[in-house]
Design an enzyme around this catalytic site. Structure first.
Site, PDB file in Angstrom:
ATOM      1  CD  GLU A 161       4.972   6.498  -1.978  1.00 48.91           C
ATOM      2  OE1 GLU A 161       5.330   5.555  -1.246  1.00 48.91           O
ATOM      3  OE2 GLU A 161       4.763   7.653  -1.557  1.00 48.91           O
TER       4      GLU A 161
ATOM      5  NE  ARG B 149      -5.706   7.563   3.233  1.00 49.16           N
ATOM      6  CZ  ARG B 149      -4.782   6.628   3.087  1.00 49.16           C
ATOM      7  NH1 ARG B 149      -3.747   6.850   2.312  1.00 49.16           N
ATOM      8  NH2 ARG B 149      -4.892   5.490   3.719  1.00 49.16           N
TER       9      ARG B 149
ATOM     10  N   GLY C 189       9.445  -3.701  -5.399  1.00 50.55           N
ATOM     11  CA  GLY C 189      10.752  -4.198  -5.835  1.00 50.55           C
ATOM     12  C   GLY C 189      10.962  -5.670  -5.507  1.00 50.55           C
TER      13      GLY C 189
END
Lengths: 261, 635
Positions: B425, B330, B45
């Protein structure tokens, strides 16, 4: 552990505040300080009372949201630690812990333990950056920066903007906060062109917000959760004097942007 | 249905240039007449707001924090990838692209991911010019390290505080624009509704969190940069404020929600030590460069870790995945940790953690070397756990960390609602079913600095500015919706705290829609969520009023949206009958390894809100022209 938290309650900036005692029992030493406040708040809501307003967000010591004067010390008794990273093993059973907001003329109370720290943003908006448009940067390795200089800049840049330095200072000075940004950018070759303008504009903005001056108590560095060294204030003074000697190379008045709600 | 994704023509390497060449441009004078709302001032942003203002657009930026510098981007520790190939170890745009596509288990768009790799180097240039103090070598040049699953060193870092330094860079860039008057910053303002006029995004409704005042804001386009929703699991590595509200409200207004079930569980976090623990702190993945994961071979081994001889330790990642070992991706690392704990070989008081051990690295490289690289992370661990990781191995366990799912966007980062753009995200775009380490910062900044500011101009050039006033009926309706919800929350006055209801939701999601999922679990979760949601609206207790600072009310509004969104997440996990990336369905495996189904599921699932009826699922086919579909094999 059984504890009593003596907490400052104040419904808004317009009304007077007071301390209230909140006993809390069965606290494990692995609780964080904020988890104790959470417990108190859940109990208060269960009794249909308004919980204590306080600020926090990341709970990992980096966002700078959490504050609190704990037994008279910003972020509590442990050095180099934010309130969110403070654990109850640093207190003892039966202790009464006083919790207050961070007060200064430039950071007024909003509610309970929440204060308005927007003055710090306004200082940053005045000149706490390097002016570079997106897209105009040369390749990142064009200008080498010695490791020791880069490391020093990093230490200064690790300020989280929490305001503990101001809360700790008897003059409510924001000089450690300003010094950290001025040092970070003046140590780097990329920050060189605006070096004089930056320090002047930031100091003017700082004074306009009503922060006090440094009179060498060094409480700021002691309270800083990121261990920003007090020597940076000396650098800030030096940079400011240097900029004064160089004169107003940028010319014109240092104006100020409006800050919306 | 899903609109065209606007993937440009040409070879993969030419697509972004072709896109830029074909975008319609606005004259500088016209740019000044166009306004943009940016919700969220984290990496994506703030960088977008700054860059659009530099280009001449009028920008209003909103954050619910007291300052943009509090955004959770600040907590990213490890680093940011870029295919600069400074270390001369064979990296290229293509390799970064392939690693990211493969890491995402072939569930992301080739064109988007290649663009990300192409832009990655510009990001580093930009950040260095802003004064981001990246780690350097003694010669004064930038240092790189290998990170989470990469065979080359392409990760730029600033100790364990890379996110902080990058965010402060973007914050500085935005501050400069605030100072110059191009960006108006609205702090402590939470978006509650998206406003549409004739199908186009034209504004938002916000609540001022100090005064409680509801306000209307209009603009020619709305950008959501509101982050991820891992807090749906209650305990996660996210900051407390992170929520799904902005993108979920947009979904209810017609935006498609893509792959909501793709949620990443990070393998190395501080485990749960007690019931009232509120936070699962991440320990940077970079620790796996020198730390080795192990558990005792013997179940319930009572010995101190240092007294357990080498032969009686199981270095389970090195054993199962010899090629990547402790640097396995991960999802694989997290599931393997869960496996050994489920076998009863977990360590620690709750038997729910594994050792992350630095003994061999300290012996090999010396204490100074480890201190220099990981000093602040070790301090952090010592602070929280009251144990010295130089003397005893760390204890870690996986925790919810990042959400790959988000609002559907096309190649221009525009959602299916014209004028609604989604970046960082909050969108679904580049990470597929699993995100590689050090690529979240890269994507947020690629979107904000380099992609959106270009593509949004094309939208403006194509669409005429619509005359609109704040007293238009579309604003009346949206404001009424927001106010009604607030009043409804305050009116319940039941017997349960928001936190306790959130904990219950988190339990359901963690156990049924977490690291491992099954049809039975997901169906049961949907039933339980529906019951809990009813319970929420009958028994939540929100004290205070809507006319001042009321943190309980803020929290209740966010949890209310989680209560609805949780069901969508489970439905998405249920519909995806395959295992891919972070999404592991127990029914679809070969000897405990994920079994992808490219025949049926090589697509993005995008969900449309249908009111009282069940949401509708659409598919965007993924075509792989360059990357060869292969089984992810890290053995």
């Amino acid at each position: 552990m059984n504890l009593v938290l003596r907490i400052w309650r104040q419904a808004s900036a317009e009304v007077e505040g007071r301390f209230e005692d909140y006993p809390v029992s069965g606290i494990s030493t692995d609780y964080s300080f904020l988890e104790v406040l959470d417990r108190i708040n859940e109990d208060l809501v269960s009794q249909n009372q308004e919980p204590v307003a306080y600020e926090m967000d990341c709970r990992e010591g980096i966002c700078g949201s959490c504050s609190l004067m704990i037994n008279g010390t910003p972020h509590g008794p442990r050095p180099a630690t934010t309130t969110c990273q403070l654990y109850m093993r640093h207190f003892h059973d039966g202790q009464t812990i006083t919790v207050e907001p961070w007060l200064s003329r430039a950071t007024p109370v909003i509610k309970d333990l929440v204060v308005d720290r927007s003055a710090l943003d306004r200082i940053m908006q005045s000149a706490g950056y390097i002016s570079v448009h997106t897209g105009e940067a040369p390749d990142a390795n064009t200008i080498p920066v010695s490791k020791s200089r880069a490391d020093k800049a990093f230490v200064a840049a690790s300020c989280i903007g929490c305001g503990a330095c101001i809360a700790a200072c008897p003059n409510a000075s924001a000089m450690l906060f300003v010094a950290a940004k001025v040092t970070h950018l003046s140590l780097l070759p990329q920050g060189e062109p605006e070096r004089s303008h930056r320090v002047r504009a930031m100091v003017v903005a700082m004074d306009r917000e009503g922060f006090g001056n440094c009179s060498n108590h060094y409480e700021c560095a002691k309270a800083c959760p990121k261990s920003i060294p007090v020597s940076l204030i000396a650098r800030l003074n030096r940079e400011f004097q240097h900029a004064g000697l160089l004169g107003h190379e940028y010319g014109g008045p240092i104006h100020h942007a409006a800050h919306e709600e | 249905m899903i609109p065209d994704a606007h993937i440009p023509r040409g070879d993969l390497g030419d697509k972004w240039d072709n896109c830029l060449d074909s975008l319609h441009l606005l004259s500088p004078a016209n740019k000044r007449n166009r306004s943009v709302i940016v919700v969220g001032t984290g990496l994506a942003g703030a960088s977008a707001a700054a860059t659009m203002s530099e280009l001449g657009y009028r920008v209003d930026a909103f954050t619910f924090h007291d300052s943009p510098r509090r955004a959770h981007s600040i907590a990213a520790q490890g680093g940011i990838n870029a295919s600069k190939n400074y270390p001369n170890d064979g990296d290229s745009h293509y390799r970064l692209f392939i690693d990211t596509i493969k890491g995402g288990d072939f569930r992301s768009r080739e064109a988007n991911v290649y663009r990300l790799a192409q832009i990655s180097g510009n990001i580093i240039d930009q950040c260095v010019a802003q004064g981001v103090p990246f780690a350097r070598e003694y010669g004064g040049y930038l240092d790189n390290r290998s990170f989470g699953g990469a065979l080359v060193s392409r990760t730029f870092y600033a100790k364990g505080q890379t996110g902080q330094q990058l965010l402060l860079g973007a914050y500085g860039a935005m501050n400069r624009q605030i100072h110059q008057g191009g960006v108006r910053l609205h702090t402590r303002s939470e978006m509650l509704e998206l406003v549409l006029k004739e199908g186009r995004a034209c504004g938002i409704i916000t609540r001022n969190l100090v005064t409680g005042r509801i306000r209307r804001h209009m603009a020619d386009a709305v950008v959501l940069a509101t982050g991820g929703y891992s807090n749906i699991f209650h305990r996660s590595t996210n900051a407390f404020g992170c929520n799904v509200t902005a993108i979920y409200r947009a979904y209810k207004r017609g935006a498609l929600f893509a792959n909501p079930c793709f949620t990443q569980i990070h393998p190395t976090c501080i485990p749960v030590l007690h019931e009232h623990q509120s936070k699962l702190t991440l320990m940077s993945e970079s620790l796996r460069n020198h730390g080795r994961l192990w558990v005792p071979k013997q179940v319930d081994d009572p010995r101190e870790p240092r007294n357990i001889p080498e032969v009686e330790r199981d270095y389970f990642l090195e054993r199962k995945y010899p090629a990547y070992g402790n640097l396995s991706p991960r999802d694989i690392s997290s599931r393997t940790v869960k496996e050994v704990c489920d076998e009863g070989r977990g360590v620690g008081a709750m038997k729910h953690s594994v050792y992350l051990d630095f003994q061999s690295a300290i012996e090999e490289h010396g204490l100074d070397f480890i201190e220099q690289r990981y000093g602040n992370l070790f301090d952090m661990y010592r602070h929280i756990c009251n144990e010295d990781p130089y003397l005893r191995p760390m204890k870690i366990y996986p925790a919810a960390h990042y959400t790959m799912g988000g609002l559907w966007v096309d190649y221009h980062l525009m959602s299916n609602i014209p004028g609604l753009f989604v970046i960082g995200e909050a969108n679904f775009s580049d990470h597929g079913a699993n995100r590689l380490g050090a690529s979240a910062l890269m994507q947020g900044l690629a979107d904000g600095y380099f992609i959106l500011p270009q593509t949004i101009g094309h939208y403006f050039a194509e669409a005429d500015a619509q005359p609109l006033a704040l007293d238009d009926e579309v604003f009346d309706a949206a404001e009424q919706d927001a106010t009604r919800r607030i009043n409804r929350l305050l009116a319940v006055a039941g017997g349960q705290t928001v936190a306790s209801l959130h904990r219950q939701l988190g339990d359901i999601m963690w156990h049924h829609c977490g690291m491992s999922r099954s049809e039975q679990d997901l169906c049961s979760a949907i039933d339980q969520i529906q019951e809990l949601r009813d319970e929420f609206w009958k028994s939540v207790n929100v004290t205070g009023t809507s006319r001042d600072l009321n943190q309980t009310l803020e929290y209740a509004g966010r949890v209310a949206d989680f209560m609805e969104f949780a069901e969508l997440m489970c439905r998405d996990a249920l519909a995806r009958e395959e295992s891919c990336g972070a999404h592991f369905r127990e029914e679809y495996q070969n000897k405990a390894e994920a079994r992808r189904d490219d025949e049926r599921f090589s697509h993005v699932a995008a969900w449309a809100y249908r009111g009282e009826a069940l949401p509708e699922r659409f598919e965007e086919k993924l075509a792989f022209e360059c990357a060869r579909l292969m089984e992810r094999d890290y053995r």
